[in-house]
Design an enzyme around this catalytic site. Sequence first.
Site, PDB file in Angstrom:
ATOM      1  CB  CYS A   2      15.291   3.325 -12.492  1.00  0.00           C
ATOM      2  SG  CYS A   2      15.331   4.858 -11.789  1.00  0.00           S
ATOM      3  NE  ARG A  27      12.127  -1.790 -11.178  1.00  0.00           N
ATOM      4  CZ  ARG A  27      12.412  -2.529  -9.964  1.00  0.00           C
ATOM      5  NH1 ARG A  27      11.334  -3.480  -9.722  1.00  0.00           N
ATOM      6  NH2 ARG A  27      13.132  -2.100  -8.984  1.00  0.00           N
ATOM      7  CD1 TRP A  75       8.872   7.351 -10.142  1.00  0.00           C
ATOM      8  CD2 TRP A  75      10.421   7.667  -8.521  1.00  0.00           C
ATOM      9  NE1 TRP A  75       8.011   7.814  -9.043  1.00  0.00           N
ATOM     10  CE2 TRP A  75       8.976   8.136  -8.156  1.00  0.00           C
ATOM     11  CE3 TRP A  75      11.522   7.651  -7.856  1.00  0.00           C
ATOM     12  CZ2 TRP A  75       8.905   8.508  -6.747  1.00  0.00           C
ATOM     13  CZ3 TRP A  75      11.421   8.145  -6.791  1.00  0.00           C
ATOM     14  CH2 TRP A  75      10.084   8.770  -6.215  1.00  0.00           C
ATOM     15  CG  ASN A 101      16.461   0.661  -9.311  1.00  0.00           C
ATOM     16  OD1 ASN A 101      16.172   1.466  -9.015  1.00  0.00           O
ATOM     17  ND2 ASN A 101      16.087  -0.705  -9.062  1.00  0.00           N
ATOM     18  N   GLY A 102      18.525   3.045  -8.161  1.00  0.00           N
ATOM     19  CA  GLY A 102      18.904   3.274  -6.775  1.00  0.00           C
ATOM     20  C   GLY A 102      19.354   4.768  -6.404  1.00  0.00           C
ATOM     21  CD  GLU A 481      -5.564   0.154  -0.029  1.00  0.00           C
ATOM     22  OE1 GLU A 481      -4.577   0.570   0.532  1.00  0.00           O
ATOM     23  OE2 GLU A 481      -5.401  -0.349  -1.173  1.00  0.00           O
ATOM     24  CE  LYS A 485      -4.967   1.313  -4.463  1.00  0.00           C
ATOM     25  NZ  LYS A 485      -4.293   0.486  -3.572  1.00  0.00           N
ATOM     26  CD  GLU A 488      -2.448   4.145  -5.130  1.00  0.00           C
ATOM     27  OE1 GLU A 488      -1.177   4.351  -5.371  1.00  0.00           O
ATOM     28  OE2 GLU A 488      -2.938   3.455  -4.645  1.00  0.00           O
ATOM     29  CG  HIS A 504     -12.916  15.993  17.349  1.00  0.00           C
ATOM     30  ND1 HIS A 504     -13.492  16.685  18.667  1.00  0.00           N
ATOM     31  CD2 HIS A 504     -13.553  14.683  17.605  1.00  0.00           C
ATOM     32  CE1 HIS A 504     -14.176  15.799  19.300  1.00  0.00           C
ATOM     33  NE2 HIS A 504     -13.941  14.576  18.763  1.00  0.00           N
ATOM     34  CE  LYS A 603       3.029  -3.335  -7.835  1.00  0.00           C
ATOM     35  NZ  LYS A 603       1.552  -3.004  -7.201  1.00  0.00           N
TER      36      LYS A 603
HETATM   37  C1  F6R Z   1      -0.532   1.794  -3.282  1.00  0.00           C
HETATM   38  C2  F6R Z   1       0.728   1.235  -3.202  1.00  0.00           C
HETATM   39  C3  F6R Z   1       1.791   1.525  -2.234  1.00  0.00           C
HETATM   40  C4  F6R Z   1       2.548   0.432  -1.804  1.00  0.00           C
HETATM   41  C5  F6R Z   1       3.832   0.917  -1.041  1.00  0.00           C
HETATM   42  C6  F6R Z   1       4.382  -0.492  -0.283  1.00  0.00           C
HETATM   43  O1  F6R Z   1      -1.466   1.316  -4.126  1.00  0.00           O
HETATM   44  O2  F6R Z   1       0.826   0.331  -4.058  1.00  0.00           O
HETATM   45  O3  F6R Z   1       1.253   2.404  -1.290  1.00  0.00           O
HETATM   46  O4  F6R Z   1       1.569  -0.388  -0.888  1.00  0.00           O
HETATM   47  O5  F6R Z   1       4.433   1.582  -1.738  1.00  0.00           O
HETATM   48  O6  F6R Z   1       5.001  -1.264  -1.461  1.00  0.00           O
HETATM   49  P1  F6R Z   1       5.479  -2.679  -1.106  1.00  0.00           P
HETATM   50  O7  F6R Z   1       4.145  -3.535  -0.636  1.00  0.00           O
HETATM   51  O8  F6R Z   1       6.027  -3.174  -2.488  1.00  0.00           O
HETATM   52  O9  F6R Z   1       6.360  -2.448  -0.075  1.00  0.00           O
END
Ligand code: F6R
Length: 608
Positions: A2, A27, A75, A101-102, A481, A485, A488, A504, A603
């Site tokens: 959050c 966040r 969140w 937050n937490g 990756e 991308k 998500e 397989h 994020k």
């Molecule tokens: C995907 C993405 C997440 C972060 C993951 C780790 O686009 O952004 O998969 O890579 O949550 O986050 P950090 O790098 O902040 O530890």
Amino acid sequence: MCGIVGYTGNEQAAPVLLDGLDKLEYRGYDSAGIAVCDGEKIRITKARGRLKILRELTHDGRMLSGTCGIGHTRWATHGVPSNENAHPHFNEAGTIAVVHNGIIENYQKLRNMLTERGYAFASETDTEVVAHLLDYYYKGDPLQAVLKMMNRVEGSYALGIIFQDQPGKIYAVRKDSPLIAGTSRDGNLIASDVPAILKYTRDVYFIQNEEIVCMDAEGLEFFNIDGEPIWKEAVTIQWDVTAAEKAGYEHFMLKEIYEQPKAVLDTLNPRIRDGRVEIEELGMTEEEIRAVRKIFIVACGSAYHTGVVAKYVFEGLARIPTEVDLASEFRYRNPILDSETLVIVVSQSGETADTLAALREAKRRGVRVLGIVNVVGSSIAREADNVMYTWAGPEIAVATTKAYSTQLIAEYLLAIRFAQARGVVSQEETDEMLAELRRLPEHIEMLLGHKEKLQRFANRYIAARDVFFIGRGIDYAISLEGSLKLKEVSYIHSEAYAAGELKHGTISLIEEGTLVAAVLTQEDLYKKAVSNIVEVKTRGAFVLAVTNVGNTEVEKAADYVIYIPETYKYFTTSLAVIPLQLFAYYVAIGKGCDVDKPRNLAKSVTVE
Ligand code: F6R
């Protein structure tokens, strides 16, 4: 996950809080709320949904008058997204308001204890116990109440607190969740993250674990867990304010995709000197580097994907056995660590709970930990033995792009540095690699120039149900990756497979028209990868191939080919990922998805 913000000063608080929440919405964004005290009474307005609903409800903050307040964007963890569960939370009398937050891990026990003492709860959140606990302990001295509350709660928290009978004062405290305080001529602020207050000040204090800040319009005071005053030094933030703004781009994700050439250059440049890689922050002598027998790269999500690439690079270049672990697995699997092991944790935010916990586990077992981190002063940056910063600048879009690219650069540089120290690469090879690294920004720039082509291609796939990404070796790591991308931001189901593994089982999912994105950047694996393309083509797949310029053979097998410039074999990820990022972005906006804030995501994942 959050975001919290607080302001006390000479201005009306609500517009400042809404401004701050705007910058923190990445966040968490399932609900938002603010509490403002007008000197006599605290008033709370909160709403499920995006911040704009709260803005409308409060007429951009004009409905709540007062110069001191706290705000929150949520969140959900405990309790569904709803008005009741949105923060701020009150004590029963409505005289103490809290944003958090937490996660309060022992909230159920505390809730039972407080219920027995007659407290009634209005929400399902863990946070509400904090408001009631403060009420329970508050006898006119807020600092004492905060200290007693801290003594009882377990878990992680950054808390902003206001008391009705302490007008103009904000108390804030943190443990394992980020919190900063800022000071300006017109007042003082707290926030989860720097962009929230950058409009008002560049002078910030990083609050450490179990420190408390008390502020009013005039100034700030800091205390330790024993309630003793402590002195802290302000840090001046150097970023350009526009770095955290959209700067004319439609979305942060696109802006950040376009910032990659610069981010890569900024991460690279300070570490190449006189034909060698110099990483002072590594803090290791040549002997210490040579003594490393095993590397663990530990991270989550996309940061983990950079680790999968780095495994190939460390093993291929520096000849050091390297394991890559998801942080959430590493800490519980009792990995074999000893004094010859180096653990590298990779994180954009520097606050990811699982990665932080893995770091602590490694340190507890006496192993050296190097952090590759983007956010300066974050928890991982502070707790790692050494930290190598990626200079991507603030990344706001939830889906990472430029931080991912800079993490790759940091890992390439480390692998070359280790190879140098171990004497396993010649100067000639090093020169070649460094020249190729320096060329990456212009190659990325060139690939970004093809965005219209990708947009047209992406528009054909906005109705896709499943997409598969395949590749071998490093190309498999890129596929991971590319797939993440896409899914998500566009909510299209996608999977990444090592190309040889598809037959397989997963190949049974390929139907007429299924899109398969095949990555072929490793020359020694071209032929094998082309065979895998043929296998899916035969089952009706439409194949998009991403390959090196000159590999025209692939045109015979694939339906659509994107060429990336030639580079050193270990660095191809940095280029192949660009069209995959653009593809994901354009599919998502073609579908009308909220690309910067995809559903259910946040994020900074500060919960396990
Ligand atoms: C995907 C993405 C997440 C972060 C993951 C780790 O686009 O952004 O998969 O890579 O949550 O986050 P950090 O790098 O902040 O530890």
